[in-house]
Design an enzyme around this catalytic site. Structure first.
Site, PDB file in Angstrom:
ATOM      1  N   TRP A 196     -48.868  49.167  12.346  1.00  0.00           N
ATOM      2  CA  TRP A 196     -48.670  49.344  10.910  1.00  0.00           C
ATOM      3  C   TRP A 196     -50.004  49.583  10.201  1.00  0.00           C
ATOM      4  O   TRP A 196     -50.904  48.727  10.246  1.00  0.00           O
ATOM      5  CB  TRP A 196     -47.988  48.106  10.318  1.00  0.00           C
ATOM      6  N   ASP A 198     -50.846  49.452   6.868  1.00  0.00           N
ATOM      7  CA  ASP A 198     -50.285  49.027   5.586  1.00  0.00           C
ATOM      8  C   ASP A 198     -51.311  48.943   4.473  1.00  0.00           C
ATOM      9  O   ASP A 198     -50.976  48.552   3.346  1.00  0.00           O
ATOM     10  CB  ASP A 198     -49.563  47.691   5.738  1.00  0.00           C
ATOM     11  N   ASP A 289     -38.629  52.050   3.325  1.00  0.00           N
ATOM     12  CA  ASP A 289     -38.172  51.447   2.067  1.00  0.00           C
ATOM     13  C   ASP A 289     -38.697  52.164   0.832  1.00  0.00           C
ATOM     14  O   ASP A 289     -39.059  51.538  -0.155  1.00  0.00           O
ATOM     15  CB  ASP A 289     -38.589  49.967   1.992  1.00  0.00           C
ATOM     16  N   HIS A 342     -30.670  52.121   5.885  1.00  0.00           N
ATOM     17  CA  HIS A 342     -29.717  51.618   6.884  1.00  0.00           C
ATOM     18  C   HIS A 342     -28.333  51.605   6.260  1.00  0.00           C
ATOM     19  O   HIS A 342     -28.176  51.823   5.045  1.00  0.00           O
ATOM     20  CB  HIS A 342     -30.118  50.222   7.371  1.00  0.00           C
ATOM     21  N   TRP A 345     -27.441  49.670   3.118  1.00  0.00           N
ATOM     22  CA  TRP A 345     -28.138  50.051   1.898  1.00  0.00           C
ATOM     23  C   TRP A 345     -27.557  51.342   1.324  1.00  0.00           C
ATOM     24  O   TRP A 345     -27.224  51.417   0.139  1.00  0.00           O
ATOM     25  CB  TRP A 345     -29.633  50.202   2.196  1.00  0.00           C
ATOM     26  N   ASN A 388     -35.307  45.831   9.690  1.00  0.00           N
ATOM     27  CA  ASN A 388     -34.104  45.251   9.111  1.00  0.00           C
ATOM     28  C   ASN A 388     -33.226  44.655  10.196  1.00  0.00           C
ATOM     29  O   ASN A 388     -33.601  44.586  11.365  1.00  0.00           O
ATOM     30  CB  ASN A 388     -33.353  46.272   8.262  1.00  0.00           C
ATOM     31  N   TRP A 489     -32.609  41.093   3.408  1.00  0.00           N
ATOM     32  CA  TRP A 489     -33.596  41.767   4.244  1.00  0.00           C
ATOM     33  C   TRP A 489     -34.780  40.886   4.641  1.00  0.00           C
ATOM     34  O   TRP A 489     -35.611  41.313   5.439  1.00  0.00           O
ATOM     35  CB  TRP A 489     -34.149  42.985   3.490  1.00  0.00           C
ATOM     36  N   LYS A 516     -40.733  47.191  13.853  1.00  0.00           N
ATOM     37  CA  LYS A 516     -41.163  45.902  13.302  1.00  0.00           C
ATOM     38  C   LYS A 516     -41.506  44.982  14.473  1.00  0.00           C
ATOM     39  O   LYS A 516     -40.647  44.649  15.284  1.00  0.00           O
ATOM     40  CB  LYS A 516     -40.048  45.280  12.467  1.00  0.00           C
ATOM     41  N   GLU A 520     -43.398  38.814  13.162  1.00  0.00           N
ATOM     42  CA  GLU A 520     -44.175  39.060  11.953  1.00  0.00           C
ATOM     43  C   GLU A 520     -43.268  38.921  10.731  1.00  0.00           C
ATOM     44  O   GLU A 520     -42.187  39.497  10.673  1.00  0.00           O
ATOM     45  CB  GLU A 520     -44.826  40.442  11.989  1.00  0.00           C
ATOM     46  N   ASP A 522     -41.475  38.926   6.995  1.00  0.00           N
ATOM     47  CA  ASP A 522     -41.124  39.910   5.976  1.00  0.00           C
ATOM     48  C   ASP A 522     -41.698  39.551   4.613  1.00  0.00           C
ATOM     49  O   ASP A 522     -41.772  40.412   3.729  1.00  0.00           O
ATOM     50  CB  ASP A 522     -39.603  40.005   5.832  1.00  0.00           C
TER      51      ASP A 522
END
Length: 584
Positions: A196, A198, A289, A342, A345, A388, A489, A516, A520, A522
């Site tokens: 990631w 991020d 997302d 997903h 959603w 997710n 989530w 993911k 780790e 969320d």
């Protein structure tokens, strides 16, 4: 279902650069392309005025065509008002046209004007044309030579159909070390997970618990040292990131699109394009997302947030994602998969636009084509369920099943289903793939599903279909997914590891992946000050009783969790315990 498995590169006169289809299992063998039948499309704007224009479409065929259906995706905002010599329709940006009988045949070597039209909006030529489901690549080409691929040259090499097929995928040593240190963790510590990026500093290595001291180039070098064929990189730093949540807000403010492009994407492109990585297939998972928020969480919907309204109005999600996809897609060794949410959603397809998430999301993805020079060829596929918990499949019940005299997805008193057209990611990705193709993406795109935490094993996993005639009881006793609500989530209690990463599990799925890294977080269970720009989201508080976006249900989150991306031994242990298939 038969899914074409040849991936092609576009060659339309005046529109894009030609490249050949790949057939090898590894990137090193991708130069062994095969000649294939060809066609060429000329999109000719014959006149324009103000906001309108007239155009005709000419097709040149290498081999005879007897009956044609042509598709493309217009630039956003372009519509057809009238057309002649064609049976046509337009949905959003997606155009479909068919012959009208007398103009159905195009002889070998013939160039024929098949129809014309009048449109409004941008007269810019679409990036991709398909005829009868095949991308028009221009005239057939002879086999290529074995010249080495130059990643800095967009036309320098061919991309394989599925980068995961027959490939060894990179194992992140930082995650592997954490997993192996846990009791029983050595059983899964050799699994490949996503890297990631991020924050901008993650490109270079920043000694954070999220990324550790390894930067992007360090990971790529380690992948080469491992002899890996594929490495998975998560591109995740949009301005105004995660506009409907707070736990994973990022470092860039809503308007900092230039910083995103210049300081974040451009260095990543430069590093991934280095010649030493020419034989490494780099899978980029693009901005999870993000885009579906512009459908589901904007005004006038009741689920709207001010941040998502801002991101829709300023256009920086669309601008940023299309820029990232175009720039990364120009490299010969990259494979872009855009995040597609997903089923829990965006699984609602409704004729009432106010409630349609499914078709509207696919149309939004399609509208990216043409932005920042992005073409359909820059998108290798899409990924669902990233980070997710949605079940891969629900074997004991179906959404259209009749219980108590009514189909479950038509029952107004069944909150878990809530009119959703899907109850699992397999069905969702198969349907979404077809809808994406209808909105301009290539017919051979593949799907990924993140199965890192959707196993739902353990003591609560049902072993058969409920015998209850009460719809609520029937679904609750039959479903694998044990969340209070499928919109939950954050650090879901009771979740387990899902299917281990594998290639080609279904004809339309390129791979099950663990993007993911299990273990780790969320997001933190309570407010924790940090220097990573991560906020506190009430959906991560186990005592929170919900909001309109999760149907006012309890959050279902674990307690005592650190900020997003940081390690939780307790969560990792629970994922191991509830794994399905079980961890031996």
């Amino acid at each position: 279902m038969h899914v074409p498995r040849r991936r092609r590169r576009l060659a339309v006169t005046g529109v894009a650069v030609a490249a050949l289809a790949a057939t090898g299992l590894t990137f090193a063998s991708a130069n062994q392309a095969l000649a294939e039948e060809g066609c060429e499309v000329d999109y000719n704007v014959t006149s324009s005025w103000g906001s309108g224009f007239q155009a005709n479409v000419v097709v040149t065929a290498d081999e005879p065509i007897n009956g044609w259906e042509i598709k493309w995706n217009f630039p956003s905002g372009t519509t057809i008002s009238s057309a002649w010599n064609v049976d046509w329709s337009q949905s959003g940006t997606a155009f479909t046209g068919g012959d009208v009988g007398w103009n159905a045949s195009i002889s070998s070597g013939q160039s024929r004007e098949i129809f014309g039209f009048i449109g409004s909006g941008s007269s810019t030529a679409p990036g991709t044309f398909t005829i009868n489901g095949d991308v028009c690549n221009g005239p057939s080409q002879p086999p290529t030579t074995d010249e080495p691929t130059d990643p800095g040259n967009p036309g320098g090499g061919d991309k394989v159909d599925n980068p995961y097929s027959g490939s060894q995928v990179y194992v992140n040593p930082q995650w592997s070390e954490r997993a192996a240190a846990e009791p029983g963790g050595d059983a899964v510590a050799d699994q490949p997970t996503g890297v990631w990026l991020d924050r901008t500093s993650a490109i270079y290595g920043n000694d954070s618990p999220t990324t550790g001291s390894m930067g992007l180039e360090d990971h790529l070098d380690e992948a080469v040292a491992q002899g890996a064929d594929v490495i998975q990189i998560v591109i995740y730093n949009l301005p105004g990131r995660d506009c409907a949540a707070l736990a994973s807000n990022g470092e860039l403010a809503a308007g900092e699109i230039d910083e995103y492009k210049n300081d974040y994407i451009d260095p990543i492109v430069e590093i991934q394009g280095l010649a030493k990585y020419a034989d490494l297939k780099i899978v980029n998972v693009i901005e999870i997302d993000s885009l579906p928020n512009l459908v589901t969480n904007v005004s006038p919907r009741e689920t709207a947030t001010a941040n998502c309204d801002t991101m829709k109005n300023n256009g920086n999600y669309v601008d940023g994602v299309s820029y990232a996809v175009a720039e990364l897609g120009a490299l010969a060794n990259t494979y872009n998969y855009i995040d597609a949410g997903h089923h829990g959603w965006i699984g609602w397809a409704d004729t009432n636009a106010q409630y349609d998430n499914f078709n509207a999301s696919a149309a939004l993805f399609g509208s990216l084509i043409g932005e920042n020079g992005m073409t359909a060829d820059d998108v290798h596929g899409f990924i669902s369920n990233t980070a997710n918990y949605s079940a891969l499949e629900e074997p004991y019940w179906a959404v259209n099943q009749n219980v108590g005299g009514q189909a479950l997805n038509q029952n107004p008193n069944l909150p878990w289903v809530d009119w959703n057209d899907f109850n699992n990611e397999k069905d969702f990705t198969e349907a979404m793939r077809e809808e994406l193709i209808d909105n301009g993406f290539n017919e051979d795109i593949g799907m990924l599903i993140d199965t890192s935490r959707n196993g739902w094993g353990g003591d609560y996993r049902p072993t058969g279909t409920s015998t209850s005639t009460d719809p609520v009881t029937f679904v609750d006793e039959s479903r694998l997914d044990q969340r209070f609500q499928k919109g939950n989530w954050c650090n879901q209690a009771g979740a387990g590891l899902g299917e281990r990463p594998q290639a080609d599990p279904e004809p339309w799925i390129d791979a099950y992946v663990w993007i993911k890294p299990p273990g780790e977080s969320d997001g933190s269970s309570e407010l924790i000050d940090n220097d990573e720009g991560k906020g506190f989201d009430e959906m991560c508080d186990p005592d929170y009783q919900g909001n309109i976006r999760n149907g006012n249900n309890p959050s279902g989150a674990r307690d005592d969790m650190p900020i997003s991306g940081h390690w939780s031994s307790e969560q990792f242990q629970e994922l191991l315990e509830n794994a399905y298939p079980p961890v031996n």
